[in-house]
Design an enzyme around this catalytic site. Structure first.
Site, mmCIF file in Angstrom:
data_model
loop_
_atom_site.group_PDB
_atom_site.id
_atom_site.type_symbol
_atom_site.label_atom_id
_atom_site.label_comp_id
_atom_site.label_asym_id
_atom_site.label_seq_id
_atom_site.Cartn_x
_atom_site.Cartn_y
_atom_site.Cartn_z
ATOM 1 N N GLU A 253 0.829 -1.206 0.000
ATOM 2 C CA GLU A 253 0.000 0.000 0.000
ATOM 3 C C GLU A 253 0.864 1.257 0.000
ATOM 4 O O GLU A 253 0.688 2.177 -0.813
ATOM 5 C CB GLU A 253 -0.923 -0.003 1.211
ATOM 6 C CG GLU A 253 -1.733 1.265 1.410
ATOM 7 C CD GLU A 253 -2.342 1.330 2.800
ATOM 8 O OE1 GLU A 253 -1.795 2.057 3.645
ATOM 9 O OE2 GLU A 253 -3.356 0.656 3.033
ATOM 10 N N ASP B 203 -6.028 -3.630 -3.104
ATOM 11 C CA ASP B 203 -6.065 -2.174 -3.295
ATOM 12 C C ASP B 203 -4.698 -1.638 -3.706
ATOM 13 O O ASP B 203 -4.583 -0.824 -4.622
ATOM 14 C CB ASP B 203 -6.591 -1.470 -2.044
ATOM 15 C CG ASP B 203 -5.736 -1.665 -0.801
ATOM 16 O OD1 ASP B 203 -5.040 -2.702 -0.715
ATOM 17 O OD2 ASP B 203 -5.763 -0.786 0.086
#
Length: 418
Positions: free
Chosen positions: A80, A141
């Site tokens: 991330e 993500d």
């Protein structure tokens, strides 16, 4: 965040007509609270300069391209953090750091071959004191942000290698992190494994799929599952936000013996919306007004705007989304994340209050103030968007402030249209 823990971790288009009279004055006053450097059309350096990015890179990024969150014992790096930083480097036209971030990620998180292995989520100090991959699960993500940053870098810097790597990564995401859930259809899972949490029950994260990125995936992978993934995402937001607030985690459950299935409160994580969910409001605010899902986002995620417009000066740290009960005071990063969302909602009073807090506690904070990683990340996203350093077009394409001021040689028609 494949281990399902909290992270330690649209304004109008740039060519919109200016509002008039009192509305113009009010808007100008609100914008003034977040400083926007004056630009000359031909001043490439001024167009790309981003002091907050430079500050972040100096505080949290090693010379080799590793982003470190110093607030955790493992001194860890996450996919991330690496992917977000690549996006920020692109917005800042910082190609040297962009390459270092990506090269470190491929070498340390993907075993040297991103076409064959999705990046591991967490790298850091292991229990035995050695350094390496701590959690090999892949976070969807982060992978979307990796792919998006690469695709857009390939376009604006006319670099086919980036584009090819983005396409390879998107293919792996579609293969390993998108699942056909009974009664729901193609759905983005939070990771490659570990999120089927019970018989016929899957844990999902509403903040993992920014709509503009999904639109870009449709362009990058036209034969992929992305339209269906967006449909299931829209259904999740529509059916899990009864009071206008988003939860960190939700679950999809299919009854024994079949049936249509339904969204339920996550049996382990409860109905709390906090450090993950704040990003759902951020992504909603960045979604172009003309996007087909924009009305749904504005309608279903309106609780936070109503709360802040109603007089709350600081966003809550937690919301129990099923009843709308709020707890605690959130750090300044939450305020920064909410700026695009409040602007899109037309909540001018709340916007001005949060801008003032961001200016005071983040942009103009004393140099010796503690540097908090996640506040800085949310601050870069929120203030960068409000300063119009970047915007998203309806196709998902990125519109960068420096593109016109910094013409790129060798860019072909195929790299400039999407």
């Amino acid at each position: 965040m494949p281990t399902a823990c909290p992270p330690a971790t649209p304004p109008a288009p740039l060519n919109v007509r200016r509002p008039r009279h009192r509305r113009a004055a009010a808007l100008a006053a609100a914008w003034a609270l977040v400083s926007v450097p004056a630009l000359a059309a031909d001043d490439c350096a001024a167009a790309a300069a981003w002091p907050l990015w430079q500050q972040f890179a100096q505080r949290f990024m090693q010379a080799d391209g590793r982003v470190i969150d110093y607030s955790v014992a493992q001194q860890h790096s996450t996919s991330e953090g690496q992917s977000y930083a690549m996006f920020f480097a692109l917005v800042a036209r910082d190609r040297e750091r962009f390459d270092k971030l990506w090269n470190w990620s491929v070498a340390n998180l993907s075993g040297g071959d991103v076409a064959a292995q999705l990046p591991a989520w967490q790298w850091g100090r292991k229990d035995d004191g050695s350094w390496g991959v701590v959690d090999a699960n892949a976070a969807s993500d982060a992978n979307l942000w990796f792919a998006y940053a690469l695709a857009e870098a390939g376009r604006v810097w006319a670099e086919p290698r980036y584009t090819a790597q983005a396409q390879a990564l998107v293919a792996l995401i579609a293969k390993h992190e998108v699942a056909e859930l009974p009664g729901l259809g193609a759905t983005l899972l939070p990771a490659t494994q570990g999120f089927m949490i019970g018989p016929r029950t899957w844990r999902l994260n509403p903040s993992y799929l920014p709509v503009p990125l999904a639109r870009a995936m449709q362009q990058l992978d036209p034969k992929g599952p992305w339209k269906a993934v967006l449909d299931s995402h829209a259904r999740m937001l529509g059916e899990t936000t009864p009071k206008g607030f988003v939860a960190d985690w939700v679950a999809w459950h299919v009854p024994e013996g079949g049936g249509t299935g339904a969204f339920i409160t996550d049996p382990q994580k409860s109905d709390v919306g906090s450090y993950d969910a704040i990003r759902a409001y951020l992504w909603a605010g960045m979604t172009p007004r003309s996007d087909p899902l924009a009305p749904l986002l504005q309608k279903r995620l309106g609780g936070m705007a109503s709360l802040l417009q109603g007089g709350a000066s600081v966003p809550p740290e937690q919301v129990h989304v099923s009843i709308g009960h709020v707890d605690g005071q959130a750090p300044v990063g939450f305020s920064a994340a909410l700026l695009p969302y409040l602007q899109a909602a037309g909540a001018q009073g709340a916007l001005k209050t949060q801008q003032e807090r961001v200016r005071r506690e983040l942009l103009e904070a004393p140099k010796d103030a503690p540097a908090r990683y996640y506040d800085q990340v949310l601050g870069l996203f929120g203030t960068g968007f409000m300063e119009q350093r970047y915007q998203f077009l309806p196709t998902g394409r990125l519109q960068l402030r420096w593109e016109k001021a910094c013409p790129q040689k060798g860019r072909s028609a195929t790299t400039t249209t999407r």
